[in-house]
Write a protein that holds these residues in place. Structure first.
Motif, PDB file in Angstrom:
ATOM      1  N   ARG A   9       0.381 -16.013  -2.298  1.00 26.60           N
ATOM      2  CA  ARG A   9      -0.019 -14.619  -2.427  1.00 26.60           C
ATOM      3  C   ARG A   9      -1.439 -14.513  -2.977  1.00 26.60           C
ATOM      4  N   GLY A  40     -12.050  -2.178   0.456  1.00 25.18           N
ATOM      5  CA  GLY A  40     -12.478  -0.862   0.903  1.00 25.18           C
ATOM      6  C   GLY A  40     -12.607  -0.720   2.407  1.00 25.18           C
ATOM      7  N   GLN A  41     -12.148  -1.702   3.140  1.00 24.03           N
ATOM      8  CA  GLN A  41     -12.237  -1.675   4.598  1.00 24.03           C
ATOM      9  C   GLN A  41     -10.851  -1.756   5.212  1.00 24.03           C
ATOM     10  N   GLY A  42     -10.784  -1.444   6.506  1.00 27.36           N
ATOM     11  CA  GLY A  42      -9.557  -1.682   7.230  1.00 27.36           C
ATOM     12  C   GLY A  42      -9.479  -3.132   7.687  1.00 27.36           C
ATOM     13  N   LEU A  91      -4.323 -11.139   6.087  1.00 21.71           N
ATOM     14  CA  LEU A  91      -3.042 -10.544   6.461  1.00 21.71           C
ATOM     15  C   LEU A  91      -2.517 -11.177   7.743  1.00 21.71           C
ATOM     16  N   PHE A 107       3.173  -5.998   9.223  1.00 24.94           N
ATOM     17  CA  PHE A 107       2.308  -6.828   8.393  1.00 24.94           C
ATOM     18  C   PHE A 107       3.068  -7.470   7.234  1.00 24.94           C
ATOM     19  N   GLY A 108       2.581  -8.651   6.853  1.00 23.74           N
ATOM     20  CA  GLY A 108       3.034  -9.294   5.640  1.00 23.74           C
ATOM     21  C   GLY A 108       2.263  -8.772   4.449  1.00 23.74           C
ATOM     22  N   PRO A 109       2.563  -9.295   3.245  1.00 24.18           N
ATOM     23  CA  PRO A 109       1.917  -8.805   2.025  1.00 24.18           C
ATOM     24  C   PRO A 109       0.481  -9.282   1.843  1.00 24.18           C
ATOM     25  N   ARG A 112      -4.510 -12.967  -1.117  1.00 27.24           N
ATOM     26  CA  ARG A 112      -5.807 -12.570  -1.676  1.00 27.24           C
ATOM     27  C   ARG A 112      -6.581 -13.819  -2.044  1.00 27.24           C
TER      28      ARG A 112
ATOM     29  N   TYR B  36      -0.736   3.787   9.390  1.00 28.57           N
ATOM     30  CA  TYR B  36      -0.108   2.885   8.443  1.00 28.57           C
ATOM     31  C   TYR B  36      -0.355   3.416   7.039  1.00 28.57           C
ATOM     32  N   GLN B  38      -0.745   1.909   3.070  1.00 28.16           N
ATOM     33  CA  GLN B  38      -0.955   0.669   2.341  1.00 28.16           C
ATOM     34  C   GLN B  38      -0.987   0.949   0.845  1.00 28.16           C
ATOM     35  N   GLY B  41      -2.144  -4.007  -3.315  1.00 26.66           N
ATOM     36  CA  GLY B  41      -1.577  -5.348  -3.360  1.00 26.66           C
ATOM     37  C   GLY B  41      -0.540  -5.628  -2.295  1.00 26.66           C
ATOM     38  N   LYS B  42      -0.393  -4.736  -1.330  1.00 24.25           N
ATOM     39  CA  LYS B  42       0.597  -4.921  -0.274  1.00 24.25           C
ATOM     40  C   LYS B  42      -0.050  -4.824   1.098  1.00 24.25           C
ATOM     41  N   GLY B  43       0.680  -5.278   2.108  1.00 26.84           N
ATOM     42  CA  GLY B  43       0.194  -5.150   3.462  1.00 26.84           C
ATOM     43  C   GLY B  43       0.463  -3.756   4.009  1.00 26.84           C
ATOM     44  N   PRO B  44      -0.219  -3.372   5.079  1.00 22.44           N
ATOM     45  CA  PRO B  44       0.026  -2.061   5.684  1.00 22.44           C
ATOM     46  C   PRO B  44       1.471  -1.912   6.152  1.00 22.44           C
ATOM     47  N   PHE B  46       3.971   0.309   8.568  1.00 24.64           N
ATOM     48  CA  PHE B  46       3.923   1.163   9.752  1.00 24.64           C
ATOM     49  C   PHE B  46       4.558   2.525   9.494  1.00 24.64           C
ATOM     50  N   LEU B  87      -4.099   4.340   6.599  1.00 24.74           N
ATOM     51  CA  LEU B  87      -4.967   3.710   7.583  1.00 24.74           C
ATOM     52  C   LEU B  87      -4.627   4.196   8.986  1.00 24.74           C
ATOM     53  N   ARG B 105     -11.480   2.875   7.861  1.00 24.16           N
ATOM     54  CA  ARG B 105     -11.560   2.394   6.481  1.00 24.16           C
ATOM     55  C   ARG B 105     -10.441   2.947   5.607  1.00 24.16           C
TER      56      ARG B 105
END
Lengths: 116, 113
Positions: A9, A40-42, A91, A107-109, A112, B36, B38, B41-44, B46, B87, B105
């Motif tokens: 993780r 701050g981005q997708g 990700l 998506f997974g977690p 980082r 999505y 978010q 600390g987690k993924g997006p 759906f 997102l 973003r």
């Protein structure tokens, strides 16, 4: 049903060191994606697999990044050597299949990565 | 060049104060538009997929709509647990990049009691 599993993780490394990330997709999902998300981005796609085949890797920096998906299930993304600018969240996502339908990506977690 | 722009970047709402998030896109050949959520600390996670202009989808306090140029995520009577980054992503029908999601973003939503 278990979701997408990623490990580790969190990872902190010094620049020029290698690092690897592992992903186990949702059972039965044939398509696997690796994304990178900067603060701050997708997310941005790095590579997409359909079964064992990498079908979209045009955004993968191939000089230092590599990926594999042996047996069409688990996948590993590697960076060697890491640079300061590689600090981000990595990700993994999976979808049932790609074809004529637009499949939802789950998506997974994320992992980082901090490069010092 | 394909682009996805979300606005506002950040939004603070009082609990119960309804509002909308915007996602404008310029792509050639839209296959689908995705929303999505978010959490830190987690993924997006759906939420919705929209395929054609005029389509609407709802889930609890959220409602997503789509036009030919933009999508809105309407939040009705939000609660603090709706606080997250939302997102928007588009998928095109170009063969070489089939399946690739182009993300904006995000809008960071904070709902305070």
């Amino acid at each position: 049903e278990a979701g997408v599993v990623q490990s580790p993780r969190y990872k902190i490394i010094e620049k020029k060191q290698p690092v690897a990330f592992w992903c186990n997709p949702i059972s039965g999902h044939n398509t696997l994606y690796w994304y990178r998300q900067n603060l701050g981005q997708g997310p941005e796609l790095l590579i997409r697999y359909e079964n064992e085949e990498a079908v979209d890797d045009s955004q993968l920096p191939k000089d230092r990044f590599s990926a594999e998906r042996l047996k069409g299930v688990d996948s590993t993304l590697k960076i060697q050597p890491a640079e300061l600018g590689d600090s981000a969240v990595y990700l993994c996502a999976s979808s049932l299949e790609q074809g004529v339908s637009t499949d939802t990506q789950y998506f997974g977690p994320g992992t980082r990565l901090t490069v010092l | 060049e394909d682009q996805v722009t979300q606005s506002p970047e950040a939004l603070r709402l009082q609990e119960g104060e309804s509002s909308s998030l915007n996602c404008s896109y310029t792509v050639s050949g839209l296959r689908g538009l995705f929303w999505y959520r978010q959490d830190p600390g987690k993924g997006p996670e759906f939420l919705f997929t929209l395929y054609s202009a005029g389509e609407e989808k709802e889930k609890e306090r959220l409602k997503a709509t789509l036009t030919k140029k933009e999508s809105f995520l309407h939040i009705t009577a939000p609660k603090p647990e709706d606080s997250a980054t939302y997102l928007c992503a588009v998928q095109t029908d170009r063969g070489s990049t089939l399946g690739r999601l182009y993300f904006g973003r995000g809008t960071q939503l904070t709902v305070w009691p």
